[in-house]
Design a protein around this motif. Structure first.
Motif, PDB file in Angstrom:
ATOM      1  N   TYR A  48       0.833  -1.214   0.000  1.00 58.12           N
ATOM      2  CA  TYR A  48       0.000   0.000   0.000  1.00 58.12           C
ATOM      3  C   TYR A  48       0.867   1.263   0.000  1.00 58.12           C
ATOM      4  N   GLN A  51       2.208   1.705  -3.415  1.00 59.39           N
ATOM      5  CA  GLN A  51       1.157   2.115  -4.360  1.00 59.39           C
ATOM      6  C   GLN A  51       0.779   3.579  -4.145  1.00 59.39           C
ATOM      7  N   GLU A  52       0.730   3.962  -2.879  1.00 57.92           N
ATOM      8  CA  GLU A  52       0.391   5.342  -2.569  1.00 57.92           C
ATOM      9  C   GLU A  52       1.440   6.285  -3.154  1.00 57.92           C
ATOM     10  N   SER A  55       1.132   5.770  -7.222  1.00 53.37           N
ATOM     11  CA  SER A  55      -0.236   5.750  -7.779  1.00 53.37           C
ATOM     12  C   SER A  55      -0.665   4.364  -8.253  1.00 53.37           C
ATOM     13  N   TRP A  56       0.284   3.545  -8.685  1.00 53.03           N
ATOM     14  CA  TRP A  56      -0.008   2.153  -9.007  1.00 53.03           C
ATOM     15  C   TRP A  56       1.277   1.371  -8.805  1.00 53.03           C
ATOM     16  N   LEU A  57       1.174   0.037  -8.822  1.00 59.01           N
ATOM     17  CA  LEU A  57       2.366  -0.764  -8.507  1.00 59.01           C
ATOM     18  C   LEU A  57       3.225  -0.971  -9.749  1.00 59.01           C
ATOM     19  N   ALA A  80       0.901  -9.218  -4.941  1.00 59.72           N
ATOM     20  CA  ALA A  80       0.423  -7.985  -5.582  1.00 59.72           C
ATOM     21  C   ALA A  80      -0.580  -8.289  -6.691  1.00 59.72           C
ATOM     22  N   PHE A  86      -4.677  -3.844  -5.301  1.00 58.83           N
ATOM     23  CA  PHE A  86      -3.370  -3.383  -5.776  1.00 58.83           C
ATOM     24  C   PHE A  86      -3.446  -3.223  -7.289  1.00 58.83           C
ATOM     25  N   TYR A  87      -3.124  -2.026  -7.756  1.00 57.16           N
ATOM     26  CA  TYR A  87      -3.296  -1.717  -9.174  1.00 57.16           C
ATOM     27  C   TYR A  87      -2.017  -2.057  -9.944  1.00 57.16           C
ATOM     28  N   LYS A  88      -2.172  -2.879 -10.959  1.00 57.98           N
ATOM     29  CA  LYS A  88      -1.014  -3.300 -11.755  1.00 57.98           C
ATOM     30  C   LYS A  88      -0.847  -2.459 -13.010  1.00 57.98           C
ATOM     31  N   TYR A 181      -6.859   6.170  -0.892  1.00 55.59           N
ATOM     32  CA  TYR A 181      -6.039   5.695   0.232  1.00 55.59           C
ATOM     33  C   TYR A 181      -6.534   6.176   1.576  1.00 55.59           C
TER      34      TYR A 181
END
Ligand code: FES
Length: 201
Positions: A48, A51-52, A55-57, A80, A86-88, A181
């Protein structure tokens, strides 16, 4: 490649000591690692944080987590890619996850997806030109008793109809509440007035 003993097991880890995100992210992960008996337990919150930050992983974010927690990159990737939170790939400022599992499907999830697709003029996985919106269909989000529901960033909106969802999107467009978030920061988002977390309509 370097072999290290982690939790009693030899693992091959590519240690990338120079891989850094911001100082704030580094400080947060440092603090996080002291809260758990083993680094694996810190994996979800660490993802997290990454990602924060990004903006994405991104690949870099995932490698940063693996490096900081001394975990095998493949394991971090497995986790992930398992969880839809979790944004890929890049997502909009407001990312809508529409639950399509049994309860939601029986209660009209398909109509919600159609409403979102029509309203935003987007396909799943696309980001709107102004960066505001994206959406995807996901499996059960654990709110089956208040189906159908969607999650927008960290916030659940339940007992929806296409009309209620459209009204909600209009309000978000107008007030631009800080939903991103909000869970991990334990702030319910400045501008969330009228949008209680886990809103039951
Ligand atoms: S089926 Fe939609 S939340 Fe469980």
């Amino acid at each position: 490649m370097k072999m290290e003993k982690i939790n009693g097991v030899n693992r091959d880890i590519k240690v990338e000591a120079d891989l850094r995100l911001s100082d704030a992210a580094e400080a947060r992960i440092e603090d996080l690692m002291h809260r758990y008996p083993c680094s694996n337990s810190a994996l979800l919150p660490a993802l997290y944080i990454a990602q924060e930050e990004c903006s994405w992983l991104t690949d870099r974010a995932i490698r940063w987590v693996a490096s900081r927690l001394n975990l095998p990159l493949a394991h971090v990737l497995e986790v992930a890619t398992f969880y839809t939170m979790f944004y890929k790939q890049p997502v909009g400022k407001y990312h809508i996850q529409i639950c399509r599992t049994l309860s939601c499907m029986l209660c009209g999830a398909k109509k919600l997806t159609e409403q979102v697709r029509k309203r935003l003029n987007l396909s799943a996985g696309e980001v709107s030109g102004d960066g505001m919106w994206s959406f995807e269909e996901v499996e059960c989000l654990g709110s089956c008793g208040t189906a159908p529901m969607v999650e927008i960033n960290d916030t659940f909106f339940e007992n929806l109809t296409p009309e209620k969802l459209n009204d909600l999107l209009n309000k978000i467009e107008k007030f631009k509440p800080d939903l991103r978030y909000s869970g991990i920061l334990e702030e319910l988002g400045k501008g969330l007035e009228g949008f209680p977390k886990s809103s039951v309509w």
